[in-house]
Scaffold this motif. Structure first.
Motif, mmCIF file in Angstrom:
data_model
loop_
_atom_site.group_PDB
_atom_site.id
_atom_site.type_symbol
_atom_site.label_atom_id
_atom_site.label_comp_id
_atom_site.label_asym_id
_atom_site.label_seq_id
_atom_site.Cartn_x
_atom_site.Cartn_y
_atom_site.Cartn_z
ATOM 1 N N GLN A 1 0.828 -1.193 0.000
ATOM 2 C CA GLN A 1 0.000 0.000 0.000
ATOM 3 C C GLN A 1 0.865 1.246 0.000
ATOM 4 O OE1 GLN A 1 -2.475 -0.796 3.444
ATOM 5 N NE2 GLN A 1 -4.073 -1.587 2.107
ATOM 6 N N ALA A 2 0.290 2.307 -0.588
ATOM 7 C CA ALA A 2 1.001 3.580 -0.656
ATOM 8 C C ALA A 2 0.057 4.707 -0.297
ATOM 9 C CB ALA A 2 1.572 3.806 -2.052
ATOM 10 N N LEU A 3 0.614 5.739 0.299
ATOM 11 C CA LEU A 3 -0.131 6.948 0.602
ATOM 12 C C LEU A 3 -0.001 7.888 -0.580
ATOM 13 C CD1 LEU A 3 1.208 7.512 4.227
ATOM 14 C CD2 LEU A 3 -0.807 6.214 3.503
ATOM 15 N N VAL A 4 -1.092 8.524 -0.968
ATOM 16 C CA VAL A 4 -1.064 9.495 -2.049
ATOM 17 C C VAL A 4 -1.337 10.857 -1.435
ATOM 18 C CG1 VAL A 4 -2.073 10.223 -4.241
ATOM 19 C CG2 VAL A 4 -1.939 7.786 -3.695
ATOM 20 N N LEU A 5 -0.409 11.779 -1.667
ATOM 21 C CA LEU A 5 -0.553 13.133 -1.142
ATOM 22 C C LEU A 5 -1.119 14.050 -2.216
ATOM 23 C CD1 LEU A 5 2.762 13.388 0.906
ATOM 24 C CD2 LEU A 5 0.500 12.651 1.661
ATOM 25 N N GLU A 6 -1.615 15.187 -1.802
ATOM 26 C CA GLU A 6 -2.286 16.122 -2.699
ATOM 27 C C GLU A 6 -1.410 16.537 -3.887
ATOM 28 O OE1 GLU A 6 -5.313 19.593 -1.668
ATOM 29 O OE2 GLU A 6 -3.273 20.043 -1.025
ATOM 30 N N ASP A 7 -0.106 16.632 -3.673
ATOM 31 C CA ASP A 7 0.787 17.040 -4.763
ATOM 32 C C ASP A 7 1.110 15.885 -5.716
ATOM 33 O OD1 ASP A 7 2.542 15.469 -3.320
ATOM 34 O OD2 ASP A 7 3.986 17.064 -2.926
ATOM 35 N N GLY A 8 0.488 14.712 -5.488
ATOM 36 C CA GLY A 8 0.698 13.554 -6.355
ATOM 37 C C GLY A 8 1.778 12.609 -5.861
ATOM 38 N N ALA A 9 2.518 13.010 -4.830
ATOM 39 C CA ALA A 9 3.570 12.147 -4.299
ATOM 40 C C ALA A 9 2.958 10.855 -3.765
ATOM 41 C CB ALA A 9 4.330 12.862 -3.178
ATOM 42 N N ARG A 10 3.673 9.746 -3.996
ATOM 43 C CA ARG A 10 3.265 8.445 -3.469
ATOM 44 C C ARG A 10 4.338 7.982 -2.505
ATOM 45 N NH1 ARG A 10 -0.434 4.882 -6.551
ATOM 46 N NH2 ARG A 10 -1.551 6.268 -7.946
ATOM 47 N N VAL A 11 3.905 7.599 -1.314
ATOM 48 C CA VAL A 11 4.825 7.162 -0.277
ATOM 49 C C VAL A 11 4.441 5.735 0.106
ATOM 50 C CG1 VAL A 11 5.685 7.589 2.053
ATOM 51 C CG2 VAL A 11 5.013 9.524 0.596
ATOM 52 N N PRO A 12 5.336 4.761 -0.134
ATOM 53 C CA PRO A 12 5.024 3.389 0.278
ATOM 54 C C PRO A 12 4.776 3.344 1.789
ATOM 55 C CG PRO A 12 6.956 3.437 -1.138
ATOM 56 C CD PRO A 12 6.638 4.864 -0.791
ATOM 57 N N LEU A 13 3.686 2.717 2.171
ATOM 58 C CA LEU A 13 3.309 2.665 3.584
ATOM 59 C C LEU A 13 4.384 1.999 4.431
ATOM 60 C CD1 LEU A 13 1.083 3.496 5.503
ATOM 61 C CD2 LEU A 13 -0.073 1.355 5.013
ATOM 62 N N ASP A 14 5.085 1.015 3.863
ATOM 63 C CA ASP A 14 6.130 0.339 4.643
ATOM 64 C C ASP A 14 7.365 1.218 4.862
ATOM 65 O OD1 ASP A 14 7.302 0.231 2.122
ATOM 66 O OD2 ASP A 14 7.485 -1.943 2.091
ATOM 67 N N GLN A 15 7.409 2.394 4.245
ATOM 68 C CA GLN A 15 8.509 3.336 4.457
ATOM 69 C C GLN A 15 8.187 4.384 5.520
ATOM 70 O OE1 GLN A 15 11.687 3.164 3.009
ATOM 71 N NE2 GLN A 15 10.789 1.141 2.663
ATOM 72 N N VAL A 16 6.946 4.359 6.037
ATOM 73 C CA VAL A 16 6.531 5.322 7.053
ATOM 74 C C VAL A 16 6.842 4.742 8.428
ATOM 75 C CG1 VAL A 16 4.583 6.574 8.042
ATOM 76 C CG2 VAL A 16 4.718 6.243 5.565
ATOM 77 N N ARG A 17 7.670 5.440 9.189
ATOM 78 C CA ARG A 17 8.044 4.978 10.532
ATOM 79 C C ARG A 17 7.187 5.625 11.607
ATOM 80 N NH1 ARG A 17 9.246 1.494 8.023
ATOM 81 N NH2 ARG A 17 11.306 0.834 7.396
ATOM 82 N N LYS A 18 6.722 6.844 11.338
ATOM 83 C CA LYS A 18 5.918 7.576 12.301
ATOM 84 C C LYS A 18 5.028 8.529 11.518
ATOM 85 C CE LYS A 18 6.738 10.179 16.558
ATOM 86 N NZ LYS A 18 7.780 10.783 17.387
ATOM 87 N N ALA A 19 3.774 8.663 11.958
ATOM 88 C CA ALA A 19 2.860 9.557 11.244
ATOM 89 C C ALA A 19 1.824 10.114 12.202
ATOM 90 C CB ALA A 19 2.168 8.803 10.105
ATOM 91 N N LYS A 20 1.415 11.361 11.924
ATOM 92 C CA LYS A 20 0.368 11.981 12.737
ATOM 93 C C LYS A 20 -0.384 13.000 11.896
ATOM 94 C CE LYS A 20 3.130 15.719 14.625
ATOM 95 N NZ LYS A 20 3.445 16.501 15.788
ATOM 96 N N VAL A 21 -1.608 13.263 12.328
ATOM 97 C CA VAL A 21 -2.433 14.297 11.711
ATOM 98 C C VAL A 21 -2.057 15.629 12.337
ATOM 99 C CG1 VAL A 21 -4.795 15.185 11.500
ATOM 100 C CG2 VAL A 21 -4.354 12.744 11.199
ATOM 101 N N GLU A 22 -1.941 16.642 11.518
ATOM 102 C CA GLU A 22 -1.666 17.992 12.007
ATOM 103 C C GLU A 22 -2.996 18.717 12.207
ATOM 104 O OE1 GLU A 22 1.233 19.180 12.884
ATOM 105 O OE2 GLU A 22 2.329 17.418 12.198
ATOM 106 N N VAL A 23 -3.162 19.367 13.345
ATOM 107 C CA VAL A 23 -4.369 20.134 13.613
ATOM 108 C C VAL A 23 -4.285 21.439 12.833
ATOM 109 C CG1 VAL A 23 -5.732 21.287 15.401
ATOM 110 C CG2 VAL A 23 -4.603 19.111 15.886
ATOM 111 N N GLU A 24 -5.332 21.753 12.083
ATOM 112 C CA GLU A 24 -5.361 22.948 11.244
ATOM 113 C C GLU A 24 -6.460 23.889 11.733
ATOM 114 O OE1 GLU A 24 -4.602 22.177 6.841
ATOM 115 O OE2 GLU A 24 -5.606 20.347 7.539
ATOM 116 N N LEU A 25 -6.130 24.805 12.593
ATOM 117 C CA LEU A 25 -7.137 25.718 13.116
ATOM 118 C C LEU A 25 -7.668 26.640 12.024
ATOM 119 C CD1 LEU A 25 -5.570 26.576 16.569
ATOM 120 C CD2 LEU A 25 -7.328 24.894 16.012
ATOM 121 N N LYS A 26 -6.834 27.112 11.139
ATOM 122 C CA LYS A 26 -7.268 28.003 10.062
ATOM 123 C C LYS A 26 -8.287 27.290 9.175
ATOM 124 C CE LYS A 26 -7.335 31.574 7.382
ATOM 125 N NZ LYS A 26 -8.348 32.540 7.684
ATOM 126 N N ARG A 27 -8.054 26.026 8.871
ATOM 127 C CA ARG A 27 -8.981 25.267 8.031
ATOM 128 C C ARG A 27 -10.332 25.136 8.730
ATOM 129 N NH1 ARG A 27 -8.398 19.160 5.787
ATOM 130 N NH2 ARG A 27 -9.978 19.321 4.198
#
Length: 183
Positions: free
Chosen positions: A133-159
């Motif tokens: 599996q891979a993560l797809v980011l808005e800019d089109g980048a694909r990141v293999p899930l097995d390459q992710v060591r740590k991940a978190k959601v960023e809180v976006e108050l402006k959004r």
């Protein structure tokens, strides 16, 4: 009560509340049972199904909490007096499983990659990609899930300010809302 005993109670709680949670169209993320003095504390974490985008709203959480409490009272699987806490994971939950990433679609995420780089971007999808599996980011980048060591959601108050209709529910999801009841 021994640690093993608490585990058995947690399993029994999961067995009782699982169908109730599924019937409400929600996902049972976690069940923990611990001692707090003379009483037990039953912590249940609920989430939306992995294909849902958005946050679990306060009204749905409150209704699910009432249904979970009624099921636990009916089956009497927690010995003695207990406090029931029903909550959402909130954004402080690290993203560790594919379903966590699917639930984070449309959110800004920060990824620590296996090579030590940090990458921040808006997550648009989780797809099958070659060997996994891979993560797809808005800019089109694909990141293999097995390459992710740590991940978190960023809180976006402006959004949140830009989307007044969703601000209250998203803020509750960002904080990880909790409903507490005495059983």
């Amino acid at each position: 009560m021994t640690e093993q005993g608490r585990g058995n109670v947690a399993d029994a709680v999961r067995e009782v509340v699982g169908p109730v949670v599924a019937g409400a169209g929600l996902w049972l993320e976690d069940v923990q049972v611990s001692r707090a003095g003379a009483r037990s504390v039953v912590r249940i974490t609920l989430d939306l199904p992995e294909d849902a985008i958005g946050s679990l709203d306060s009204d749905t959480l409150a209704e699910a909490s009432r249904e979970v409490s009624a099921a636990l009272d009916a089956d009497d699987v927690v010995p003695g007096v207990y406090t029931l806490e029903v909550s959402t994971p909130g954004t402080s939950r690290p993203l560790t499983q594919p379903r966590h990433f699917r639930r984070a679609r449309t959110r800004l995420v920060t990824l620590r990659l296996a090579d030590g780089r940090d990458l921040t971007g808006r997550l648009t999808d989780v797809v099958e990609d070659g060997d996994g599996q891979a993560l797809v980011l808005e800019d089109g980048a694909r990141v293999p899930l097995d390459q992710v060591r740590k991940a978190k959601v960023e809180v976006e108050l402006k959004r949140l300010e830009d989307d007044d209709d969703a601000a209250g529910d998203a803020a509750a999801d960002d904080a990880g809302e909790t409903r507490t009841q005495e059983g």
